[in-house]
Motif scaffolding. Structure first.
Motif, PDB file in Angstrom:
ATOM      1  N   HIS A 174      79.481  -7.284 -44.829  1.00 57.66           N
ATOM      2  CA  HIS A 174      78.833  -7.799 -43.633  1.00 57.66           C
ATOM      3  C   HIS A 174      79.796  -8.747 -42.919  1.00 57.66           C
ATOM      4  CE1 HIS A 174      77.940 -10.541 -46.993  1.00 57.66           C
ATOM      5  NE2 HIS A 174      78.301 -11.452 -46.125  1.00 57.66           N
ATOM      6  N   LYS A 201      76.683 -17.708 -40.224  1.00 60.31           N
ATOM      7  CA  LYS A 201      75.796 -16.588 -39.888  1.00 60.31           C
ATOM      8  C   LYS A 201      76.350 -15.338 -40.561  1.00 60.31           C
ATOM      9  CE  LYS A 201      72.921 -14.115 -37.231  1.00 60.31           C
ATOM     10  NZ  LYS A 201      71.500 -14.277 -37.181  1.00 60.31           N
ATOM     11  N   SER A 254      75.697 -11.064 -40.832  1.00 57.87           N
ATOM     12  CA  SER A 254      75.010  -9.920 -40.245  1.00 57.87           C
ATOM     13  C   SER A 254      75.916  -8.688 -40.297  1.00 57.87           C
ATOM     14  CB  SER A 254      74.637 -10.204 -38.791  1.00 57.87           C
ATOM     15  OG  SER A 254      74.011  -9.077 -38.201  1.00 57.87           O
ATOM     16  N   ASN A 306      75.369  -6.488 -37.885  1.00 58.82           N
ATOM     17  CA  ASN A 306      75.255  -6.108 -36.488  1.00 58.82           C
ATOM     18  C   ASN A 306      76.274  -6.863 -35.632  1.00 58.82           C
ATOM     19  OD1 ASN A 306      74.358  -6.151 -33.716  1.00 58.82           O
ATOM     20  ND2 ASN A 306      72.431  -5.295 -34.421  1.00 58.82           N
ATOM     21  N   ARG A 307      77.265  -6.153 -35.117  1.00 59.51           N
ATOM     22  CA  ARG A 307      78.325  -6.797 -34.340  1.00 59.51           C
ATOM     23  C   ARG A 307      77.803  -7.436 -33.063  1.00 59.51           C
ATOM     24  NH1 ARG A 307      78.897  -1.349 -33.968  1.00 59.51           N
ATOM     25  NH2 ARG A 307      79.143  -0.379 -31.922  1.00 59.51           N
ATOM     26  N   PHE A 308      76.723  -6.904 -32.499  1.00 56.94           N
ATOM     27  CA  PHE A 308      76.166  -7.472 -31.269  1.00 56.94           C
ATOM     28  C   PHE A 308      75.421  -8.779 -31.557  1.00 56.94           C
ATOM     29  CE2 PHE A 308      76.390  -2.835 -30.627  1.00 56.94           C
ATOM     30  CZ  PHE A 308      77.443  -2.842 -29.724  1.00 56.94           C
ATOM     31  N   GLU A 309      74.765  -8.847 -32.696  1.00 55.52           N
ATOM     32  CA  GLU A 309      74.121 -10.091 -33.127  1.00 55.52           C
ATOM     33  C   GLU A 309      75.183 -11.167 -33.377  1.00 55.52           C
ATOM     34  OE1 GLU A 309      71.202 -11.702 -36.705  1.00 55.52           O
ATOM     35  OE2 GLU A 309      71.544  -9.550 -36.490  1.00 55.52           O
ATOM     36  N   ILE A 310      76.285 -10.776 -33.991  1.00 59.65           N
ATOM     37  CA  ILE A 310      77.388 -11.715 -34.233  1.00 59.65           C
ATOM     38  C   ILE A 310      77.974 -12.176 -32.903  1.00 59.65           C
ATOM     39  CG2 ILE A 310      79.753 -11.879 -35.127  1.00 59.65           C
ATOM     40  CD1 ILE A 310      77.613 -12.190 -37.302  1.00 59.65           C
ATOM     41  N   ARG A 311      78.190 -11.257 -31.963  1.00 62.29           N
ATOM     42  CA  ARG A 311      78.701 -11.619 -30.635  1.00 62.29           C
ATOM     43  C   ARG A 311      77.787 -12.642 -29.962  1.00 62.29           C
ATOM     44  NH1 ARG A 311      77.435  -7.356 -26.563  1.00 62.29           N
ATOM     45  NH2 ARG A 311      75.447  -8.338 -27.025  1.00 62.29           N
ATOM     46  N   ASP A 312      76.486 -12.378 -29.978  1.00 65.16           N
ATOM     47  CA  ASP A 312      75.528 -13.277 -29.341  1.00 65.16           C
ATOM     48  C   ASP A 312      75.530 -14.652 -29.999  1.00 65.16           C
ATOM     49  OD1 ASP A 312      74.913 -11.141 -27.697  1.00 65.16           O
ATOM     50  OD2 ASP A 312      72.983 -10.711 -28.676  1.00 65.16           O
ATOM     51  N   THR A 313      75.596 -14.679 -31.325  1.00 69.41           N
ATOM     52  CA  THR A 313      75.643 -15.951 -32.054  1.00 69.41           C
ATOM     53  C   THR A 313      76.923 -16.706 -31.727  1.00 69.41           C
ATOM     54  OG1 THR A 313      74.313 -15.020 -33.847  1.00 69.41           O
ATOM     55  CG2 THR A 313      75.597 -17.002 -34.349  1.00 69.41           C
ATOM     56  N   ASP A 342      76.648 -18.201 -28.321  1.00 68.31           N
ATOM     57  CA  ASP A 342      75.720 -19.331 -28.360  1.00 68.31           C
ATOM     58  C   ASP A 342      76.388 -20.554 -28.982  1.00 68.31           C
ATOM     59  OD1 ASP A 342      73.082 -20.626 -28.166  1.00 68.31           O
ATOM     60  OD2 ASP A 342      73.070 -20.441 -30.357  1.00 68.31           O
TER      61      ASP A 342
END
Length: 117
Positions: A80, A96, A98, A100-107, A110
């Motif tokens: 992960h 964090k 994950s 999910n690369r998009f979840e990581i990008r968003d985090t 942020d």
């Protein structure tokens, strides 16, 4: 493959980036490793928060804030992303996990806007 587009606010320096818009591809011999492992290693992305010193943006030697992204375990299909916000002593401030690369990008985006929330 292309890099994941990132919205990086002013005051950050990208020191290393191979955070790519790609899914892990299992090896054909089913050994639990990733065929495109080069995108899924412990060293994917590093961003440092800069400071203004004497009117210039610089990477600080002290009170450094680092965003670091890697894939753990390295090259493992069952791994992960691990994103951490650390100080110059690599003490974790935030982290964090994950797949999910998009979840990581968003985090990541942020955290750059709110590093100590």
């Amino acid at each position: 493959m292309s890099l994941i587009p990132l919205r990086i606010p002013m005051g950050y320096a990208v020191c290393y980036n191979k955070f790519s818009d790609v899914e892990p591809v299992p090896c054909k011999d089913s050994d639990g490793l990733i065929d495109n492992w080069g995108y899924f290693t412990e060293d994917i992305l590093q961003i440092v928060k800069m400071q203004i010193k004497d009117g210039e943006w610089v990477i600080p030697k002290e009170n450094k804030v680092i965003l670091d992204l890697g894939w753990y375990p390295d090259s493992s299909l069952y791994g992960h992303y691990k994103l951490v916000l650390v100080n110059e002593h690599w003490e974790v401030i935030r982290e964090k996990y994950s797949n999910n690369r998009f979840e990581i990008r968003d985090t990541l985006e942020d955290w750059m806007n709110n590093p100590f929330v």
